[in-house]
Design a protein around this motif. Structure first.
Motif, PDB file in Angstrom:
ATOM      1  N   MET A   6     -42.407  -1.884 -19.713  1.00 30.58           N
ATOM      2  CA  MET A   6     -42.432  -2.950 -18.511  1.00 30.58           C
ATOM      3  C   MET A   6     -43.795  -3.697 -18.826  1.00 30.58           C
ATOM      4  O   MET A   6     -44.904  -3.314 -18.695  1.00 30.58           O
ATOM      5  N   ASN A   7     -43.303  -5.010 -19.181  1.00 29.74           N
ATOM      6  CA  ASN A   7     -44.462  -5.633 -19.537  1.00 29.74           C
ATOM      7  C   ASN A   7     -44.828  -6.627 -18.119  1.00 29.74           C
ATOM      8  O   ASN A   7     -44.261  -6.594 -17.103  1.00 29.74           O
ATOM      9  N   LEU A   8     -45.781  -7.473 -18.414  1.00 27.41           N
ATOM     10  CA  LEU A   8     -46.385  -8.271 -17.172  1.00 27.41           C
ATOM     11  C   LEU A   8     -45.324  -9.161 -16.508  1.00 27.41           C
ATOM     12  O   LEU A   8     -45.097  -9.367 -15.273  1.00 27.41           O
ATOM     13  N   PRO A   9     -44.485  -9.838 -17.261  1.00 21.11           N
ATOM     14  CA  PRO A   9     -43.519 -10.986 -16.538  1.00 21.11           C
ATOM     15  C   PRO A   9     -42.655  -9.747 -15.931  1.00 21.11           C
ATOM     16  O   PRO A   9     -42.149 -10.418 -14.761  1.00 21.11           O
ATOM     17  N   ASN A  10     -42.297  -8.799 -16.638  1.00 20.46           N
ATOM     18  CA  ASN A  10     -41.143  -8.072 -15.620  1.00 20.46           C
ATOM     19  C   ASN A  10     -41.681  -7.393 -14.502  1.00 20.46           C
ATOM     20  O   ASN A  10     -41.205  -7.253 -13.585  1.00 20.46           O
ATOM     21  N   LEU A  68     -42.540 -19.923  -6.962  1.00 17.04           N
ATOM     22  CA  LEU A  68     -43.498 -20.001  -7.943  1.00 17.04           C
ATOM     23  C   LEU A  68     -43.546 -19.004  -8.857  1.00 17.04           C
ATOM     24  O   LEU A  68     -43.797 -19.051 -10.227  1.00 17.04           O
ATOM     25  N   THR A  69     -43.571 -17.910  -8.414  1.00 18.77           N
ATOM     26  CA  THR A  69     -43.670 -16.698  -9.507  1.00 18.77           C
ATOM     27  C   THR A  69     -42.604 -16.632 -10.403  1.00 18.77           C
ATOM     28  O   THR A  69     -42.721 -16.073 -11.508  1.00 18.77           O
ATOM     29  N   ASP A  70     -41.388 -17.521 -10.165  1.00 22.24           N
ATOM     30  CA  ASP A  70     -40.342 -17.363 -11.072  1.00 22.24           C
ATOM     31  C   ASP A  70     -40.781 -18.209 -12.344  1.00 22.24           C
ATOM     32  O   ASP A  70     -40.356 -17.741 -13.219  1.00 22.24           O
ATOM     33  N   LEU A 120     -34.327  -7.113 -20.488  1.00 19.88           N
ATOM     34  CA  LEU A 120     -34.671  -6.567 -19.171  1.00 19.88           C
ATOM     35  C   LEU A 120     -34.942  -8.094 -17.994  1.00 19.88           C
ATOM     36  O   LEU A 120     -34.309  -8.075 -17.173  1.00 19.88           O
ATOM     37  N   GLY A 121     -35.969  -8.805 -18.804  1.00 24.40           N
ATOM     38  CA  GLY A 121     -36.361  -9.730 -18.127  1.00 24.40           C
ATOM     39  C   GLY A 121     -35.210 -10.958 -17.883  1.00 24.40           C
ATOM     40  O   GLY A 121     -35.065 -11.785 -16.904  1.00 24.40           O
ATOM     41  N   LYS A 122     -34.400 -11.054 -18.864  1.00 22.90           N
ATOM     42  CA  LYS A 122     -33.562 -12.188 -18.838  1.00 22.90           C
ATOM     43  C   LYS A 122     -32.282 -11.677 -17.769  1.00 22.90           C
ATOM     44  O   LYS A 122     -31.741 -12.587 -17.300  1.00 22.90           O
ATOM     45  N   GLY A 132     -41.732 -16.522 -16.307  1.00 22.18           N
ATOM     46  CA  GLY A 132     -41.134 -17.225 -17.320  1.00 22.18           C
ATOM     47  C   GLY A 132     -41.946 -17.728 -18.419  1.00 22.18           C
ATOM     48  O   GLY A 132     -42.058 -17.598 -19.618  1.00 22.18           O
ATOM     49  N   HIS A 133     -42.930 -18.481 -17.788  1.00 21.24           N
ATOM     50  CA  HIS A 133     -43.902 -19.023 -18.649  1.00 21.24           C
ATOM     51  C   HIS A 133     -44.635 -17.963 -19.490  1.00 21.24           C
ATOM     52  O   HIS A 133     -45.062 -18.007 -20.660  1.00 21.24           O
ATOM     53  N   ILE A 134     -45.213 -16.936 -18.649  1.00 21.17           N
ATOM     54  CA  ILE A 134     -45.867 -15.845 -19.565  1.00 21.17           C
ATOM     55  C   ILE A 134     -44.908 -15.246 -20.641  1.00 21.17           C
ATOM     56  O   ILE A 134     -45.703 -14.867 -21.781  1.00 21.17           O
ATOM     57  N   ALA A 135     -43.506 -15.036 -20.157  1.00 20.68           N
ATOM     58  CA  ALA A 135     -42.964 -14.326 -21.150  1.00 20.68           C
ATOM     59  C   ALA A 135     -42.901 -15.102 -22.500  1.00 20.68           C
ATOM     60  O   ALA A 135     -42.969 -14.608 -23.552  1.00 20.68           O
TER      61      ALA A 135
END
Length: 179
Positions: free
Chosen positions: A1-5, A42-44, A60-62, A48-51
């Motif tokens: 589980m990374n930061l963007p997720n 905005l977190t959306d 999982l993020g996609k 995405g930017h961080i990922a």
């Protein structure tokens, strides 16, 4: 589980807080809910930017990122339907499109395929989030032009909902093939 997720998951966790505030029929609570809606929207962009920037794009993020968007938008639309601000037919159109897209993604996932959001779907989401964000503040700023502008953007988002849904299905028909 990374930061963007984790950011995507936090967006989902905050949807009930948003709904609780929106359930109050008060312009101040609507504005606070609007601020939360904007922050969640905005977190959306942030996740995405961080990922992409850090090379943390995951299957999982996609999958979860568009699900989080859909949950947030459907919650907001449902609450605005309850307030008679949005037609139930708009909710049905949006829900049908999102159900079709999620079903297609599930079929693809069963075949170990991940279908990412396309540019039309992203534009649809942006127009939905902009119009929904502004609707939260109509009670505080009862300017007639604001409601008309919101309606115009919302109807554009409805057109994009139908067009992007059809395009999404057409572009991913291979997920339905048995071979």
């Amino acid at each position: 589980m990374n930061l963007p997720n984790k950011i995507t998951l936090a967006r989902i966790v905050f949807i009930p807080v948003y709904c609780a505030l929106m359930s109050r029929q008060d312009s101040l609570f609507s504005a606070i809910a609007g601020a939360i809606f904007i922050a969640l929207s905005l977190t959306d962009l942030l996740d995405g930017h961080i990922a992409r920037k850090r090379g943390m794009v995951t299957d999982l993020g996609k999958f979860m990122d568009p699900v989080a968007d859909k949950l947030l938008v459907l919650a907001a639309i449902s609450l605005f339907v309850a307030r008679s601000r949005i037609s139930v037919y708009a909710l049905i159109l949006i829900f049908a499109r999102e159900l079709a897209v999620l079903s297609l993604r599930a079929i693809a996932a069963n075949k170990q395929q991940v279908i990412a959001a396309d540019s039309l779907g992203k534009l649809k989401t942006i127009t939905q989030m902009v119009s929904i964000s502004a609707m939260h503040f109509e009670l505080l700023l009862p300017w007639v032009w604001l409601e008309y502008a919101n309606n115009a953007v919302f109807y554009i988002s409805l057109a994009l909902t139908a067009i992007s849904g059809g395009n999404y299905i057409y572009q991913n028909l291979s997920a339905f093939s048995e071979s």
